[in-house]
Design an enzyme around this catalytic site. Structure first.
Site, PDB file in Angstrom:
ATOM      1  N   ASP A   1      -3.906   7.585 -10.298  1.00  0.00           N
ATOM      2  CA  ASP A   1      -4.199   6.271 -10.519  1.00  0.00           C
ATOM      3  C   ASP A   1      -4.990   6.355 -11.855  1.00  0.00           C
ATOM      4  O   ASP A   1      -5.710   7.247 -11.958  1.00  0.00           O
ATOM      5  CB  ASP A   1      -5.070   5.759  -9.341  1.00  0.00           C
TER       6      ASP A   1
ATOM      7  N   ASP B   1      -0.306  -1.876   2.393  1.00  0.00           N
ATOM      8  CA  ASP B   1      -1.636  -1.663   2.620  1.00  0.00           C
ATOM      9  C   ASP B   1      -2.462  -1.866   3.583  1.00  0.00           C
ATOM     10  O   ASP B   1      -2.385  -2.898   4.156  1.00  0.00           O
ATOM     11  CB  ASP B   1      -2.508  -1.962   1.262  1.00  0.00           C
TER      12      ASP B   1
END
Length: 243
Positions: A130, A8
């Site tokens: 998500d 990330d």
């Protein structure tokens, strides 16, 4: 099942967030290329890259780091998400050597983009869904819609999507285990391969996903960075698993 390390990216550094909160970031490295090399040496067969700044900005911010990784390791499949909202962005990433572009927020707000991308870049599009309590979250998880993740996934059944990365944002970065029930519900709702994301904390979570079956892959972040999960051991378990 394959185990996929997550890298990330925030402000050019490798970080992990808790439940997607940009203010709650732990920096693990300031060298994304070295981090990628480390996971490759540990046996990674694919990398999951996320442009966190891009997810909030709506356009790539850490693209330079992403393309550097893709070019340095051309034989390693790489998937990138975060800030991918149009076809030119996808084209730039694929031209740089990225294997799959992940369409997240745009898949919710503009499903037609997914269809166009699948036609234009066949075999190179992943949808990122998500969810919190089964409802789709967007804009770097800053917004939760009233749309069920499984219902949205069904809209992409005939598009040619390569996979769906399904993240339970309540679990992500919290080291609380994977939401097996929700992930299986998604896997049974569509024929598209499902990659589980969010909550992988130890080898036991990998074993639970294997026992559940029907899951193509599992993304892991904080657990491997904090040495709670050995990547090589996890992949070896997957390779030897027999239902």
């Amino acid at each position: 099942m394959i185990v996929i390390p997550a890298i990330d990216l925030k402000d050019g550094q490798c970080v992990r967030l808790r439940q997607g909160e940009m203010e709650d970031a732990t920096v693990f490295s300031d060298d994304p290329l070295a981090t990628a090399r480390h996971w490759i040496e540990q046996g990674a067969r694919r990398l999951h890259l996320v442009d966190l700044n891009g997810a909030f900005a709506g356009n790539p911010v850490n693209g330079e780091a992403v393309t550097a990784i893709a070019r340095e390791f051309p034989s390693l499949p790489v998937q990138i998400g975060g800030g991918i909202r149009d076809l030119p962005t996808i084209e730039r990433y694929l031209d740089a050597g990225v294997t799959w572009a992940i369409i997240g927020t745009a898949a919710v707000k503009n499903p037609q983009l997914v269809r166009e991308a699948c036609r234009e870049f066949e075999g190179h599009i992943i949808v990122g869904l998500d969810a919190k309590d089964g409802l789709v979250a967007t804009e770097g998880w800053a917004e939760v819609s009233d749309q069920k993740a499984t219902e949205l996934a069904k809209r992409f059944e005939d598009c040619g999507v390569s996979a769906i990365v399904y993240t339970d944002i309540a679990r992500d970065g919290m080291m609380q285990g994977v939401n097996i029930a929700a992930t299986l519900e998604m896997a049974h709702a569509v024929q598209i391969p499902i990659i589980a994301s969010g909550g992988v904390s130890c080898i036991g979570d990998i074993e639970q996903l294997l026992q559940a079956g029907d899951i193509y892959g599992a993304i892991t972040g904080r657990a491997i960075y904090e040495d709670k999960l050995d990547l090589a051991e996890a992949q070896k378990l997957c390779d030897s698993w027999k239902k």
